[in-house]
Design a protein around this motif. Structure first.
Motif, short mmCIF file in Angstrom:
data_model
loop_
_atom_site.label_atom_id
_atom_site.label_comp_id
_atom_site.label_asym_id
_atom_site.label_seq_id
_atom_site.Cartn_x
_atom_site.Cartn_y
_atom_site.Cartn_z
N SER A 207 -0.07 4.65 -1.24
CA SER A 207 0.36 3.98 -2.60
C SER A 207 0.83 2.67 -1.96
O SER A 207 1.05 1.58 -2.98
CB SER A 207 1.70 4.69 -3.02
OG SER A 207 2.77 4.79 -2.19
N SER A 208 0.94 2.44 -0.89
CA SER A 208 1.55 0.97 -0.52
C SER A 208 0.36 0.18 0.01
O SER A 208 0.54 -0.79 0.54
CB SER A 208 2.33 1.25 0.89
OG SER A 208 1.62 1.79 2.04
N GLN B 66 -5.15 -3.65 4.53
CA GLN B 66 -3.73 -3.52 4.13
C GLN B 66 -3.60 -4.63 2.96
O GLN B 66 -3.84 -5.94 3.26
CB GLN B 66 -2.66 -3.87 5.17
CG GLN B 66 -1.50 -3.61 4.56
CD GLN B 66 -1.10 -2.29 3.98
OE1 GLN B 66 -1.22 -1.16 4.46
NE2 GLN B 66 -0.55 -2.33 2.72
N SER C 138 2.79 -1.70 -3.76
CA SER C 138 3.51 -0.56 -3.95
C SER C 138 2.94 0.25 -5.11
O SER C 138 2.77 -0.31 -6.20
CB SER C 138 5.18 -0.87 -4.18
OG SER C 138 5.30 -1.64 -5.13
#
Length: 387
Positions: free
Chosen positions: A113-114, A158, A163
């Motif tokens: 979720s991040s 990433q 979020s």
């Protein structure tokens, strides 16, 4: 019988891809071998590296040349659209390939979720910047590379300041069977928006394909792949291969084109997650690169590497403006003979020497110029494009 295989990263504003030939697939649960040719900037196959190679820029190996051409992918007009359930956890990935003067598009999966993203390494290889769009919401993010495995064609990204993202539904049971219904989903054609969906069945397991080196695409062999007759297309790379329950069982990676039958290939999701786990743990290895490589900024002549003829160093074919090499005074025609006092006798030796360092490291580089004069300078390595 040979056919032409294509992979799944699309070119934007340039003809990218990987054209390939492949032998007829072996029966289920056996290994067939496909020879896949990376035609960068020529025949489209989605390994989306761009219309030219930056060769040894930053890594010290290989020499690249710009290419031109048009895509020969079969198009996406006949493909269905993904369902709302199939959009969950899917992202579009756009990579800027500055040194190839090109841009590529592929697909990825949201793991956390991040904002941790799973995709193919070839979707981001050579990228100097990466942008990601969450398909279900349209939210856009910049992305950095956590690590890559070029040998197994896996990368983990990433997202910045992400979020609350919905994650992809994964089936890690490794129980795929021949004849099982599947759907390949991805950004076919690199157009963005609602992903395309191509239904099919699993036609074989444990398949092997081998790519041929071309410009920025290094030769690699991928084994243990799922084969499907779903119509995987350029832009689908890194996207999900769903089972009938809309759970991800594989990552779309490659496809044949021009044969009597359609054959797409996917890396099993369990395999991909094992590699992703190693990357996430920060465990670099002979195949896994954590973060970004160190960047010198030279293109070197690898002709002697190919012939096996010994040489007195790595001859520079080009230097990138503004790079550490340019700042040190290196120019085309110079020959690098040592790094940190260790003799360099080939382009591959330079690659190995630079590979032992991280961005920000300062190394001593010794070279001989065209007149035969020797020079040594301390060079602070920059952050290079994705390995």
């Amino acid at each position: 019988m040979l056919s032409t295989a294509v992979a799944a990263t699309a070119a934007i504003g340039a003809a990218f891809g990987l054209a390939a030939s492949s032998a007829t697939a072996a029966p289920a649960s056996t290994s067939s071998t496909a020879s896949i040719h990376a035609a960068l900037g020529q025949n489209s196959y989605g390994y989306g590296y761009g219309s030219g190679g930056y060769g040894g820029y930053g890594y010290g190996g290989g020499s690249g040349s710009n290419g031109t051409g048009s895509s020969n992918s079969s198009g996406t007009s006949s493909l269905a659209s993904a369902t709302s359930a199939q959009e969950v956890g899917v992202v579009d990935i756009t990579s800027q390939l500055t040194y190839a003067q090109a841009e590529s598009a592929g697909t990825g999966l949201v793991l956390t979720s991040s904002g941790e993203i799973l995709t193919n390494n070839h979707v981001v290889e050579g990228a100097t910047s990466i942008s990601v769009t969450v398909v279900a919401t349209g939210a856009q993010y910049t992305a950095t590379v956590v690590g890559t495995d070029a040998t197994d064609d896996i990368a983990v990204l990433q997202l910045s300041n992400a979020s609350g993202l919905s994650t992809a539904a994964l089936d890690t049971a490794s129980d795929a069977t021949v004849g099982e219904s599947v759907t390949g989903v991805g950004d076919a054609g690199g157009t963005g928006g609602t992903p395309s969906a191509s239904p099919g069945t699993i036609t074989a397991l444990d398949q092997t394909i081998t790519t041929q080196a071309e410009q920025t695409a290094a030769s690699e062999t991928l084994s243990g792949l799922i084969e499907t007759d779903a119509d995987i297309q350029a832009g689908d790379s890194g996207g999900p291969l769903f089972n009938a329950s809309d759970q991800v069982i594989g990552i779309d990676t490659a496809a044949e084109q021009g044969g009597a039958t359609t054959a797409g290939y996917a890396i099993p999701i369990a395999t991909a997650l094992t590699i992703a786990g190693q990357i996430e743990s920060g465990q670099g290895s002979s195949t896994v690169t954590i973060g970004y490589p160190a960047f010198l900024g030279v293109e070197v002549d690898s002709a002697n590497d190919a012939t096996g003829v010994a040489s007195s160093g790595a001859t520079i074919a080009g230097v990138i403006d503004g790079s550490p090499a340019a700042a040190a005074g290196l120019t085309a025609g110079d020959t690098i003979t040592a790094v940190d006092g260790t003799a360099i006798d080939s382009a591959s030796a330079l690659t190995t020497a630079l590979g032992a360092h991280a961005p920000g490291d300062t190394v001593s580089v010794t070279w001989t110029d065209a007149s035969g004069a020797s020079h040594t300078a301390g060079v602070t390595l920059a952050q290079g494009p994705v390995a």
